[in-house]
Every structure is written in C-alpha cells, then in structure tokens.
Design a protein around this motif. Structure first.
Motif, PDB file in Angstrom:
ATOM      1  N   UNK A   1       0.881  -1.167   0.000  1.00  0.00           N
ATOM      2  CA  UNK A   1       0.000   0.000   0.000  1.00  0.00           C
ATOM      3  C   UNK A   1       0.911   1.208   0.000  1.00  0.00           C
ATOM      4  N   UNK A   2       0.408   2.338  -0.393  1.00  0.00           N
ATOM      5  CA  UNK A   2       1.234   3.536  -0.395  1.00  0.00           C
ATOM      6  C   UNK A   2       1.294   4.105   1.015  1.00  0.00           C
ATOM      7  N   UNK A   3       2.380   4.817   1.339  1.00  0.00           N
ATOM      8  CA  UNK A   3       2.506   5.387   2.678  1.00  0.00           C
ATOM      9  C   UNK A   3       1.300   6.245   3.042  1.00  0.00           C
ATOM     10  N   UNK A   4       0.844   6.093   4.296  1.00  0.00           N
ATOM     11  CA  UNK A   4      -0.341   6.829   4.731  1.00  0.00           C
ATOM     12  C   UNK A   4      -0.098   8.326   4.781  1.00  0.00           C
ATOM     13  N   UNK A   5       1.190   8.715   4.923  1.00  0.00           N
ATOM     14  CA  UNK A   5       1.459  10.159   5.010  1.00  0.00           C
ATOM     15  C   UNK A   5       1.444  10.824   3.637  1.00  0.00           C
ATOM     16  N   UNK A   6       1.395  10.029   2.585  1.00  0.00           N
ATOM     17  CA  UNK A   6       1.297  10.627   1.255  1.00  0.00           C
ATOM     18  C   UNK A   6      -0.174  10.840   0.908  1.00  0.00           C
ATOM     19  N   UNK A   7      -0.555  12.097   0.845  1.00  0.00           N
ATOM     20  CA  UNK A   7      -1.938  12.434   0.509  1.00  0.00           C
ATOM     21  C   UNK A   7      -2.171  12.166  -0.984  1.00  0.00           C
ATOM     22  N   UNK A   8      -3.429  12.137  -1.411  1.00  0.00           N
ATOM     23  CA  UNK A   8      -3.673  11.938  -2.847  1.00  0.00           C
ATOM     24  C   UNK A   8      -2.919  12.951  -3.708  1.00  0.00           C
ATOM     25  N   UNK A   9      -2.814  14.169  -3.245  1.00  0.00           N
ATOM     26  CA  UNK A   9      -2.100  15.184  -4.038  1.00  0.00           C
ATOM     27  C   UNK A   9      -0.613  14.840  -4.136  1.00  0.00           C
ATOM     28  N   UNK A  10      -0.045  14.336  -3.040  1.00  0.00           N
ATOM     29  CA  UNK A  10       1.378  13.988  -3.055  1.00  0.00           C
ATOM     30  C   UNK A  10       1.626  12.746  -3.908  1.00  0.00           C
ATOM     31  N   UNK A  11       0.707  11.797  -3.815  1.00  0.00           N
ATOM     32  CA  UNK A  11       0.823  10.601  -4.664  1.00  0.00           C
ATOM     33  C   UNK A  11       0.781  11.026  -6.129  1.00  0.00           C
ATOM     34  N   UNK A  12      -0.070  11.970  -6.413  1.00  0.00           N
ATOM     35  CA  UNK A  12      -0.192  12.456  -7.783  1.00  0.00           C
ATOM     36  C   UNK A  12       1.145  13.039  -8.271  1.00  0.00           C
ATOM     37  N   UNK A  13       1.837  13.737  -7.379  1.00  0.00           N
ATOM     38  CA  UNK A  13       3.156  14.282  -7.742  1.00  0.00           C
ATOM     39  C   UNK A  13       4.116  13.139  -8.058  1.00  0.00           C
ATOM     40  N   UNK A  14       4.111  12.109  -7.197  1.00  0.00           N
ATOM     41  CA  UNK A  14       5.017  10.978  -7.418  1.00  0.00           C
ATOM     42  C   UNK A  14       4.704  10.272  -8.734  1.00  0.00           C
ATOM     43  N   UNK A  15       3.425  10.157  -9.017  1.00  0.00           N
ATOM     44  CA  UNK A  15       3.017   9.456 -10.240  1.00  0.00           C
ATOM     45  C   UNK A  15       3.362  10.299 -11.474  1.00  0.00           C
ATOM     46  N   UNK A  16       2.951  11.570 -11.430  1.00  0.00           N
ATOM     47  CA  UNK A  16       3.126  12.430 -12.608  1.00  0.00           C
ATOM     48  C   UNK A  16       4.583  12.805 -12.840  1.00  0.00           C
ATOM     49  N   UNK A  17       5.246  13.202 -11.765  1.00  0.00           N
ATOM     50  CA  UNK A  17       6.582  13.755 -11.930  1.00  0.00           C
ATOM     51  C   UNK A  17       7.666  12.674 -11.957  1.00  0.00           C
ATOM     52  N   UNK A  18       7.437  11.603 -11.206  1.00  0.00           N
ATOM     53  CA  UNK A  18       8.514  10.607 -11.053  1.00  0.00           C
ATOM     54  C   UNK A  18       8.158   9.239 -11.636  1.00  0.00           C
ATOM     55  N   UNK A  19       6.966   9.113 -12.155  1.00  0.00           N
ATOM     56  CA  UNK A  19       6.604   7.844 -12.793  1.00  0.00           C
ATOM     57  C   UNK A  19       6.405   6.692 -11.826  1.00  0.00           C
ATOM     58  N   UNK A  20       6.186   6.996 -10.552  1.00  0.00           N
ATOM     59  CA  UNK A  20       5.939   5.926  -9.580  1.00  0.00           C
ATOM     60  C   UNK A  20       4.560   5.328  -9.847  1.00  0.00           C
ATOM     61  N   UNK A  21       4.494   3.989  -9.803  1.00  0.00           N
ATOM     62  CA  UNK A  21       3.222   3.321 -10.063  1.00  0.00           C
ATOM     63  C   UNK A  21       2.825   2.491  -8.848  1.00  0.00           C
ATOM     64  N   UNK A  22       1.623   2.691  -8.346  1.00  0.00           N
ATOM     65  CA  UNK A  22       1.162   1.765  -7.302  1.00  0.00           C
ATOM     66  C   UNK A  22       0.999   0.376  -7.923  1.00  0.00           C
TER      67      UNK A  22
END
Lengths: 554, 342
Positions: free
Chosen positions: A517-538
């Motif tokens: 699961x993704x870290x609980x401290x990463x909000x949807x907006x922060x996850x979006x940054x990781x996905x969009x900017x860094x290509x991280x995929x859940x």
C-alpha cells in the motif's frame, strides 16, 4: 501519540495513523511521544550544527549522536521509554554544545550569531511527565489544522526519509565509514524541518536532497561492509538447522555479527543468521568462520513463532524487533539502537554472555535434512559476468530484469511479490534485495545460459549495488537506466525503504512499482506528484504488472 | 461450552472454550494456555482475575486469597471458578507470564543450604543439564518454582531470589514452619548433592515493564525473595528509576539478605532501602514497626505516587493495600503476592 511512519499504521475511514494507547508495532503512547520529543531536540541540534558548519566549525560526535538517536525511532527498533528519557537529556546537552560551537564560530568570524527560535530554543523537561506534556509541540501533526495534510505529509516524508538516511549512515559509521557530505545533508534537513516549512517546493527539493544523501549513505555502508569483510561472492547457504548448540543473530549489523562469531569461536556453538543478516554468508571474512552455520527462519514478521522454536539465545542487532514472547523473552538480547523494556541489552560489544547462554541452552537435538539457497550476487559478481549478461540480452535470451526487493511485512497483500517473482517468465531475470526475498527465495527459478535466474544482491541497503549495476549496464548499452529492460518492484514497510525510494526518485529512476500500500502520510495530491513527476506506479495485480512491464520494454 | 475472553494487563486478548464442569484454569490448560496459579485450591490468590461480564460458579476458597471486597468488585479465582455463560475477564498480569506449553519439570541438585536469619533457610539449587531445556535458569523475576520433597509427592512453591542465569542456579529463601514437612527436611536432612524435582517457572508477580513510575517494594520476611530478584534484575538492566525497598521482620535476628540489600544500594542507581523491625531490641536504630507503617510514613512525606509491589503474609498485603490506597496510589498500581504457611 500519533504515528503513521510505517506501512502497517492503523487505517480507517476516519484516516490513517496510530493514535491510541499503543501503535500497531507495539510501541506504547509514552514511547511514541518521547520519540517525537527526541527528534524535536535533534532538530534544534541541527539548526546550530548547520550554521556552525557554514562557518567552518563541526562537531562529528554530535552528528553521530543524531544518526543514532534517529535510528532508535525507526519502526521496530526501540520500545523502551526509559531509554528515550535518557536520550532526550543527552540530546539537550548536545544541543547546548552545538549552540556554543555555533556562537564561538560566529564570534571568530566576526559575526553576530542568530538568536534561533523553535526547536533550537526548546528546553526538554527534566522528567517523564514534563516531557510527555511537551510532546504535542513535537508531533508531526501539530500544524495539520493550519497548513493542511499535504504539507504535513511532505514534512513527514522528509522526516522519515531522514530516519532512513541516519540508520544507514549509522550502520556505516560503526564500521568506520563516515562522509562529511552526509552529515551536512542531515544537518540541512534538520534545520529545514525546524524552520516549520510551509511550501511544497522546498520540501520536495529537500526530499530529493535526502535521496542523494541516502545514495551516499548506502555507498558508505557498501564501502564499510566490503572494506571490513571483503567483496560478496556467490555462496551456498544452509537454511536448515544442524545438530548442536546455536545462536541466532538478527537485524542488519555485520559488525555485531562478527563480534558474536569471535565470542563463540572454538566453543562448539553454531551461529545462524536471521532476516536481513542472511547476506553476511557471502562476505569472505565472515564466511571464513566455520561456525557460521546457516540461516534460520524468514523475514521479521515471523519472528515470534520462529524465535520461540529456536533452542538458543537470539541477538537483535537492529530493526526489526517485535514484542518478545514469553517462550524466548529470557534468551533474547538487544544491541545497538534496539531496545525493549525488561530485555537484556548489550551496548559494549562484549557478547560473551551470548556464548554462555548458548552453552546453557539445549541447541538443536538433530540434524535437519540439508537444504541450501544461493546468495551473494553483489555488484562485483554481477558486473564480473556483465559480458555474458549483455550478450544474453542482445541475443534475446534475457528479455527483461525485474528487481523485486524491499521489506517484507505481515499485510495479506504481500503475496503479490511472491506471485510476481514466481510468475516472471523464464526468459527474465529476478534480482532481489532486502527481506522481501523470503517470500520466494527457496523457489527454484532455474538458470538462463548458466546464470541463475534469481540473483540475491543482499540487504536493503544493497540497493546501492543494484543501482551501480544498472548504471554500468546502461553505459554498456549506451542508454540511460530508464531505457534498460529493467523494472523495479519495490515493497516498503519502514523508513529505510522510504529513504531508498527517495534515492530512486532523486536519481531519476522511473518504472518503480510501489506497494503493498502507499505510505499513509502521502496524501492523494502527493501521490499524484510521485506518479506524474517521477513515474511511480502503485502495484495492481502481479500478472498484469508483469505484462505491463514487459510491454513497456517491447 | 462457553467462550472466555481474557485480556491481560498489557492488552493481549486470549480466547478459549470452557466447559461448566471444568475450572477456568483447567479449561484454559486444555487450550494450551497455562495461566498463573500456585496452590490451585483457592488458598493463595495467584490466579485472581476480574470478571467484567458473564456468570461464573465459584467453589470454596480462602478469604485471604479473595476478600469479600475483592469479590464484590468482580474478582474471581480461576482455580475455583467455572463458566456458566460466555465470559469477559481482565487479568492483573502480563501475557509474558502465561505459558503456552507445559510447565517444565526438571531435576536440580542442592549446591548450598544454610540459615537465612532466624527461622528461615537459604537454599541454592543447580539444574541438571537435560536435552530438552539445557541447564539455563530461565524465568521472570518474581516467579516461583514448585519443589517436590524427595521420596514423596508433597510439593511446595517458593519464589526465586536470584535473576535468570546461564549457570542454572536457583536461589530460594524459605521460612521454616515448625510442623512443615518441607521445613523438617530443610532444617534437618537436606544435604548438598541431594536432587530435587522442580516444576516451573510459574507465577504472575512480575514488574510492569510498561510503567514508567517509580517502584516501591514492600516485603515481609521471606517475601523479600521475589522482590530481591526484581531489584537485582533492575540493577542488571541499569534501570535508573527511583526504587525503594521496605523490608520487615518481626525481630532483628530474623533479618537476612542485608548483604544483598547493601550491594543493591551500590549497584542500582535510584535505590533506597528501609529495614523495619516490628519488635526491635534496644540496640536497633532503624525503623521500628511494620513495613506497611514505613510505607505510610514515606508516602506521607513524598509527592511520588509509585507502583507498589508487595509480597508477604496476607495481613501485610492487606495493610499495605490499605496504606497505599490511602496514600493516593490507585488500586491497579498495587501488585501483590500472598504466601501462607502450607
């Protein structure tokens, strides 16, 4: 207490975080609160050290203390509230020393020292109840109402990433490897956190800076391990017990393992590794001890059952410790940053009591049928056959590399990693590191052109080794790492893994699938940054993710 | 068959089935849950827990093991209670003292036996090596061992005074009772080299490691044994919290283990001791009175609200509980182990 630093944090419809009388890890509220206070005082130390360093003055002892103090607050490391009361008092004294250092350096430079506020001005109470009353101002959540969850989450990412950096740097430091650049980065991050940052941009930048610092920390640890114990080499490791007296050593600390091997040599006692110490068998100077007998058990979350059945003393040298159970409570020892109230702690490197305990306990009554696994595919070994690998890739014999690595844990979704590794097609190679490997490292993966299909690269910090290999292969192919037929399937649990993730992001490594699961401290907006900017995929479904990874390479 | 849910002091939940024809102690044992108990006859109070919900039938028991006030507050004895409905119980002990396999039974040889003040004996045993357990003496300070009188089936429970160790040493302080079968053996026939059958460790009287409060210990006579074990363990662990021992005897010649108390004063930071003699001679300069009285005076002089650990005869336990409650110590911060002449 409020804590959401690890993957198993309590999650409900109301939100995530352990906020009751005890965390999911077993840490009680008082200990959690004291850890927050300790980190806050360390931020104050960082404010002074950061400024002193800019003026040419350093205090390496203070830096070392910060590494150790942060390490004690990782998940599954230290549960002893009394220890934290003492650490906070020490931290308060070191903060005063750092202040004096800074003010003297400023005076020497003919500058007026800044009067620092916040953590630098924080004076920890002298006793427990006073400290607990101060915990609210040290909580990661303290500004949530005013600044929102995104800022708090990103601050947490920095704080937890910093914990991982400190833990790796501490492992390296005890083996004699230190880097000024790491201390500088740690001080910088502490100073930033102490300033109460409110903007996403600088926090994200800091997270990436910590990712770079963590690369240095892992490099230092690699140098420390190989410098002290030699270069890892492919090694068959027995994973079933032999008849005789036995000691089990868990955690990550090879120095402690070496000291235990010394303390027990020629005494008819076998030493077994557990969890993240499995890679020790591949280091020439450690495997030279004939009584380093094998590896026992699996990843950390199974320890309560496995330790109960182990017929000798157990030493926990670093994370991950969970509550010692009655059946082995009297024969488990902690060392280094680890602690549990009422459990004997060895802090002077003298493990003779462990040898005594092993002699007094029954040991294994019988030989179990021998089973082995092969480990020791560090960077030198893999790069030693780089020509073969490159040839196999070019000839199409190897279609893709999957790095399936990271932490293990108890969450049910973690069978994804077993499925992924075991269903990876026969023309792909599975690289692994960390304790997540226990989900599949006894599976027979076979070979490709004489090369094993499963290559165990070592501990979680050997992500450094994997990155070196990826970089060298990319050079050989005349491409970037992201153009290699390589996908990273990362499982995270605690803060070392958070630091490794930041390293991958900082180095621009894309195609990282993160779970369970993704870290609980990463909000949807922060996850979006990781996905969009860094290509991280859940992660999704193992078979679908394998196909998607292969399709990308095609 | 009914469901029993027992929640320990440290929050662990244990669920087992109970048939109304079994005591709760036996029902738990059938589920391989070995709960703390000593006399198993309603006489010692070791297996006392609190019933939060449900119905039990309670057999006969000693009022010193379960007072009327305790019973009115919901307390029951597991060795005398049977489930007559599903039950919710809370225990005053940690999960750590619960066994999940049979209590070890081993052989131990006497290595030393001699007087410990007037009317008591210090007995030191060493485990014989055995393939299942090795020779280590593994227990939690505060626990006891059950010894069988050689050549008989008579058993007695005695607390350990030393700390867990790898030499296999068990140190016990035992009060001699004029008519006691074990006392007669210890006072007359016991010799170095004798082999005793020992069963343990057992018992739930252990320190609450989860509490950060100071620890004050109240001991009467050989009731100091488990408390010395706890204090010695604190010294080994470098536990620097405030700790104090109120150790009482009837007359000066009954005092023993003063060398251990002196050693603790040197090795345990934050430790203090008050030796109390109830009927002192003219040359006694220490506290004159019972340890409960000494505790009352200390609580009155201090703002500290410590955890209280008390071990000794039932009357000392009752007096200590009354004094501690009056001194502002909450009921759930008072931990006791009664011992009665067997």
């Amino acid at each position: 207490m409020f804590c959401y630093q690890c993957e198993q944090t309590y999650r409900s419809d109301e939100g995530a975080g352990c906020a009751g009388s005890k965390g999911m890890c077993g840490k009680d509220a008082a200990t959690a609160d004291l850890q927050d206070v300790l980190l806050h005082v360390c931020e104050g130390i960082g404010q002074y050290l950061h400024r002193a360093r800019a003026l040419g003055a350093t205090d390496v002892e203070a830096d070392r203390f910060v590494l150790y103090a942060f390490f004690t607050t990782l998940t599954n490391v230290n549960f002893n509230a009394a220890k934290f009361v003492r650490l906070i008092q020490t931290a308060g004294e070191i903060k005063e020393r750092a202040q004096a250092l800074y003010e003297a350096a400023a005076a020497s430079a003919g500058k007026a020292p800044e009067a620092l506020a916040g953590a630098a001005a924080f004076v920890p109470a002298a006793e427990l109840n006073g400290l607990l009353a101060q915990a609210a101002e040290a909580s990661v959540k303290k500004d949530a109402a005013a600044l929102g969850e995104d800022v708090v989450g990103l601050r947490s990412l920095v704080l937890y990433g910093l914990k991982g950096v400190c833990a790796y740097a501490h492992h390296a430091e005890v083996l004699g490897e230190e880097r000024d650049a790491i201390y500088e980065a740690v001080e910088h991050a502490l100073d930033l956190l102490a300033s109460g940052p409110e903007e996403i941009g600088p926090l994200l930048e800091e997270a990436l800076a910590l990712g770079r610092a963590n690369f240095l920390a892992m490099e230092a640890l690699d140098a420390a391990n190989t410098g002290n114990f030699g270069t890892p080499e492919p090694t068959q490791v027995r994973v079933t017990p032999k008849k005789g007296k036995a000691v089990l050593v868990s955690g990550h600390d090879m120095k402690d393992l070496c000291a235990i091997l010394e303390a027990t040599k020629d005494k008819g006692i076998d030493i077994y590794t557990h969890g993240e110490l499995l890679p020790a068998h591949s280091y020439p100077k450690l495997k030279a001890y004939p009584h380093l007998a094998g590896n026992y058990g699996g990843a950390w979350q199974d320890q309560q059952r496995e330790f109960a059945e182990f017929p000798g003393p157990i030493v926990m040298t670093s994370n991950c410790l969970i509550e010692p159970q009655p059946r082995y409570r009297g024969r488990i020892f902690t060392a280094g940053p680890v602690g549990w109230p009422g459990i004997r702690h060895i802090d002077n490197g003298d493990f003779s009591i462990v040898a005594q305990a092993a002699a007094a306990l029954p040991g294994f009554a019988e030989d179990a049928a021998e089973e082995t696994i092969t480990i020791g595919f560090g960077r030198d070994t893999v790069l030693g056959v780089a020509d073969k690998v490159i040839e196999a890739v070019k000839a199409g014999a190897i279609r893709h590399f999957f790095l399936v690595g990271g932490c293990d844990g108890a969450a049910p979704g973690r069978n994804y990693y077993t499925d992924f590794a075991e269903h990876a097609p026969q023309d792909t190679v599975v690289l692994t590191l960390g304790c997540g490997k226990y989900r599949f490292n006894r599976h027979d993966f076979g070979t490709i052109g004489g090369l094993p299909r499963l290559l165990d690269m070592g501990q979680c910090n050997d992500a450094y080794s994997a990155l070196v290999v990826a970089t060298k292969l990319a050079e050989a192919f005349g491409a970037g790492v992201n153009q290699l037929p390589l996908s990273l399937i990362v499982s995270w649990f605690e803060q070392k893994a958070a630091a490794v993730l930041l390293t991958l992001l900082a180095l621009g490594v894309r195609n990282v699938r993160l779970g369970p699961t993704l870290p609980a401290f990463l909000t949807p907006a922060l996850v979006d940054v990781l996905v969009q900017k860094f290509g991280v995929l859940p992660i999704t479904d193992a078979k679908a993710d394998i196909e998607a990874s292969l399709a990308r390479a095609a | 068959m009914f469901k029993v849910n027992l929640v320990t002091r440290d929050g662990a939940s244990l669920v087992f089935d109970a048939d109304p024809s079994d005591t709760l102690l036996d029902a738990a044992a059938k589920a391989n849950i070995f709960l703390p108990a000593a006399c198993r006859e309603g006489g010692c109070g070791t297996c006392r827990v609190t019933r939060k919900a449900g119905v039990v039938a309670l057999g006969s028991y000693s009022r010193s093991a379960l007072t009327d006030a305790d019973r009115a507050a919901g307390d029951i004895l597991l060795c005398r209670a049977a489930a007559h409905s599903d039950l919710e119980l809370t225990a005053p002990f940690d999960k750590a003292v619960i066994g999940f396999s049979r209590i070890p039974e081993r052989r131990a040889r006497i290595t030393d036996v001699g007087p410990a003040g007037a009317g008591a004996v210090r007995l030191v045993l060493r485990y014989e090596d055995d393939p299942t357990h090795g020779r280590a003496a593994e227990f939690i300070p505060g626990q006891f061992m059950e010894l069988t009188l050689p050549g008989t089936s008579i058993t007695r429970a005695y607390s350990l005074a030393n700390t867990p160790n790898w030499e296999g040493t068990l140190e016990l302080s035992i009060r001699l009772h004029p008519q006691g079968a074990f006392s007669a053996y210890l006072a007359g026939r016991a010799e170095i080299g004798d082999v005793l059958h020992v069963k343990g460790p057992q018992g739930s009287f252990i320190v609450d490691d989860g509490s950060q409060a100071p620890r004050w210990f109240v001991a009467g006579g050989t009731g100091v044994a488990p408390i010395l074990s706890m204090l010695r363990q604190m010294a080994e662990l470098g536990d620097a919290r405030e700790s104090h021992l109120f150790f009482g005897v009837n007359t000066q010649d009954e005092l023993f283990a003063t060398d251990v108390v002196e050693e603790l004063s040197k090795s345990l930071p934050g430790f203090g001791a008050t030796l109390c003699v109830w009927r002192p001679g003219p040359d006694w300069s220490g506290f004159a009175g019972t340890p409960a009285e000494a505790l009352a005076a200390a609580l009155a002089d201090s703002s500290t609200r410590p955890d209280i650990y008390v071990c000794g005869p039932p009357k000392l336990i009752e007096a200590t509980e009354a004094v501690a409650l009056a001194g502002g110590v909450p009921h759930d911060r008072i931990f006791s182990e009664r011992f009665s002449p067997a």
